[in-house]
Design a protein around this motif. Structure first.
Motif, PDB file in Angstrom:
ATOM      1  N   LYS A  33      51.538  40.492  58.470  1.00 40.11           N
ATOM      2  CA  LYS A  33      51.339  40.427  57.044  1.00 40.11           C
ATOM      3  C   LYS A  33      50.363  41.690  56.926  1.00 40.11           C
ATOM      4  O   LYS A  33      50.493  42.192  55.641  1.00 40.11           O
ATOM      5  CB  LYS A  33      50.611  39.124  56.858  1.00 40.11           C
ATOM      6  N   LYS A  34      49.297  42.045  57.519  1.00 38.78           N
ATOM      7  CA  LYS A  34      48.507  43.167  57.472  1.00 38.78           C
ATOM      8  C   LYS A  34      49.297  44.515  57.120  1.00 38.78           C
ATOM      9  O   LYS A  34      49.025  45.317  56.184  1.00 38.78           O
ATOM     10  CB  LYS A  34      47.453  43.303  58.477  1.00 38.78           C
ATOM     11  N   VAL A  63      49.456  46.820  53.934  1.00 42.52           N
ATOM     12  CA  VAL A  63      49.115  48.428  53.804  1.00 42.52           C
ATOM     13  C   VAL A  63      50.119  49.127  53.519  1.00 42.52           C
ATOM     14  O   VAL A  63      50.162  50.234  52.759  1.00 42.52           O
ATOM     15  CB  VAL A  63      48.814  48.616  55.526  1.00 42.52           C
ATOM     16  N   LEU A  64      51.630  48.865  53.869  1.00 39.47           N
ATOM     17  CA  LEU A  64      52.626  49.601  53.326  1.00 39.47           C
ATOM     18  C   LEU A  64      52.737  49.620  51.887  1.00 39.47           C
ATOM     19  O   LEU A  64      53.299  50.620  51.073  1.00 39.47           O
ATOM     20  CB  LEU A  64      53.961  49.391  54.044  1.00 39.47           C
ATOM     21  N   ILE A  65      52.712  48.415  51.432  1.00 42.42           N
ATOM     22  CA  ILE A  65      52.895  48.193  49.892  1.00 42.42           C
ATOM     23  C   ILE A  65      51.748  49.124  49.252  1.00 42.42           C
ATOM     24  O   ILE A  65      51.972  49.684  48.053  1.00 42.42           O
ATOM     25  CB  ILE A  65      52.607  46.734  49.566  1.00 42.42           C
ATOM     26  N   ALA A  66      50.336  48.812  49.456  1.00 44.64           N
ATOM     27  CA  ALA A  66      49.135  49.744  49.031  1.00 44.64           C
ATOM     28  C   ALA A  66      49.830  51.061  49.054  1.00 44.64           C
ATOM     29  O   ALA A  66      49.373  51.892  48.265  1.00 44.64           O
ATOM     30  CB  ALA A  66      47.838  49.290  49.649  1.00 44.64           C
ATOM     31  N   VAL A  67      50.161  51.686  50.351  1.00 42.50           N
ATOM     32  CA  VAL A  67      50.456  53.215  50.507  1.00 42.50           C
ATOM     33  C   VAL A  67      51.593  53.444  49.524  1.00 42.50           C
ATOM     34  O   VAL A  67      51.352  54.417  48.780  1.00 42.50           O
ATOM     35  CB  VAL A  67      50.744  53.343  51.751  1.00 42.50           C
ATOM     36  N   ALA A  68      52.557  52.559  49.286  1.00 42.81           N
ATOM     37  CA  ALA A  68      53.695  52.843  48.360  1.00 42.81           C
ATOM     38  C   ALA A  68      53.059  52.930  47.108  1.00 42.81           C
ATOM     39  O   ALA A  68      53.490  53.879  46.047  1.00 42.81           O
ATOM     40  CB  ALA A  68      54.747  52.006  48.554  1.00 42.81           C
ATOM     41  N   TYR A  69      52.434  51.742  46.565  1.00 47.31           N
ATOM     42  CA  TYR A  69      51.791  51.945  45.170  1.00 47.31           C
ATOM     43  C   TYR A  69      50.771  53.265  45.029  1.00 47.31           C
ATOM     44  O   TYR A  69      51.114  53.978  44.059  1.00 47.31           O
ATOM     45  CB  TYR A  69      51.071  50.849  44.702  1.00 47.31           C
ATOM     46  N   TYR A  70      50.085  53.800  45.966  1.00 47.70           N
ATOM     47  CA  TYR A  70      49.336  54.638  46.026  1.00 47.70           C
ATOM     48  C   TYR A  70      50.316  56.178  45.766  1.00 47.70           C
ATOM     49  O   TYR A  70      49.682  56.986  44.837  1.00 47.70           O
ATOM     50  CB  TYR A  70      48.455  54.980  47.075  1.00 47.70           C
ATOM     51  N   LEU A  71      51.219  56.083  46.434  1.00 48.85           N
ATOM     52  CA  LEU A  71      52.158  57.418  46.454  1.00 48.85           C
ATOM     53  C   LEU A  71      52.879  57.494  45.006  1.00 48.85           C
ATOM     54  O   LEU A  71      52.845  58.704  44.327  1.00 48.85           O
ATOM     55  CB  LEU A  71      53.140  57.416  47.308  1.00 48.85           C
ATOM     56  N   GLU A  72      53.095  56.248  44.270  1.00 48.42           N
ATOM     57  CA  GLU A  72      53.695  56.255  42.944  1.00 48.42           C
ATOM     58  C   GLU A  72      52.659  56.500  42.074  1.00 48.42           C
ATOM     59  O   GLU A  72      53.235  57.423  41.166  1.00 48.42           O
ATOM     60  CB  GLU A  72      54.207  54.799  42.955  1.00 48.42           C
ATOM     61  N   GLN A  73      51.540  56.236  42.220  1.00 48.06           N
ATOM     62  CA  GLN A  73      50.617  56.558  41.060  1.00 48.06           C
ATOM     63  C   GLN A  73      50.212  58.024  41.238  1.00 48.06           C
ATOM     64  O   GLN A  73      50.073  58.568  40.037  1.00 48.06           O
ATOM     65  CB  GLN A  73      49.494  55.571  41.263  1.00 48.06           C
ATOM     66  N   GLU A  74      50.115  58.496  42.404  1.00 44.48           N
ATOM     67  CA  GLU A  74      49.793  59.966  42.450  1.00 44.48           C
ATOM     68  C   GLU A  74      50.810  60.721  41.894  1.00 44.48           C
ATOM     69  O   GLU A  74      50.886  61.767  41.044  1.00 44.48           O
ATOM     70  CB  GLU A  74      49.486  60.318  43.862  1.00 44.48           C
ATOM     71  N   ALA A  75      52.195  60.473  42.079  1.00 41.94           N
ATOM     72  CA  ALA A  75      53.272  61.090  41.541  1.00 41.94           C
ATOM     73  C   ALA A  75      53.195  60.990  40.210  1.00 41.94           C
ATOM     74  O   ALA A  75      53.667  62.021  39.367  1.00 41.94           O
ATOM     75  CB  ALA A  75      54.787  60.451  41.970  1.00 41.94           C
ATOM     76  N   ALA A  76      53.092  59.892  39.415  1.00 43.91           N
ATOM     77  CA  ALA A  76      52.873  59.840  37.832  1.00 43.91           C
ATOM     78  C   ALA A  76      51.884  60.584  37.442  1.00 43.91           C
ATOM     79  O   ALA A  76      51.902  61.354  36.394  1.00 43.91           O
ATOM     80  CB  ALA A  76      52.738  58.371  37.747  1.00 43.91           C
ATOM     81  N   LYS A  77      50.739  60.744  38.275  1.00 43.29           N
ATOM     82  CA  LYS A  77      49.490  61.454  37.754  1.00 43.29           C
ATOM     83  C   LYS A  77      49.980  62.800  37.740  1.00 43.29           C
ATOM     84  O   LYS A  77      49.407  63.766  36.861  1.00 43.29           O
ATOM     85  CB  LYS A  77      48.477  61.101  38.739  1.00 43.29           C
ATOM     86  N   ASN A  78      50.332  63.441  38.743  1.00 43.34           N
ATOM     87  CA  ASN A  78      50.880  64.895  38.940  1.00 43.34           C
ATOM     88  C   ASN A  78      51.827  65.023  37.960  1.00 43.34           C
ATOM     89  O   ASN A  78      51.607  66.353  37.445  1.00 43.34           O
ATOM     90  CB  ASN A  78      51.333  64.830  40.287  1.00 43.34           C
ATOM     91  N   GLY A  79      52.617  64.349  37.437  1.00 33.31           N
ATOM     92  CA  GLY A  79      53.597  64.622  36.348  1.00 33.31           C
ATOM     93  C   GLY A  79      53.057  64.779  35.014  1.00 33.31           C
ATOM     94  O   GLY A  79      53.389  65.984  34.403  1.00 33.31           O
TER      95      GLY A  79
END
Length: 61
Positions: free
Chosen positions: A6-7, A11-27
């Protein structure tokens, strides 16, 4: 599902969300930076023009 799994999933969901947000931010940043650079260029050219006019008026007097 064990507690460790579960942990790990969380963590994997949080990392995927973070990477998605960073990609949107960089765009978005590239668009903002291009507008920012264009604005600075216009301001600098206007200041240079004002300074040239001041020098011309000073030399004529």
């Amino acid at each position: 599902m064990t507690a460790r799994e579960k942990k790990r999933k969380a963590v994997l969901i949080a990392v995927a969300y973070y990477l998605e947000q960073e990609a949107a931010k960089n765009g978005e940043v590239t668009n903002v930076n291009s507008w920012k650079a264009a604005g600075k260029e216009v301001i600098m050219s206007n200041r240079a023009m004002v300074q040239r006019r001041g020098r011309l008026l000073r030399s004529r007097a």
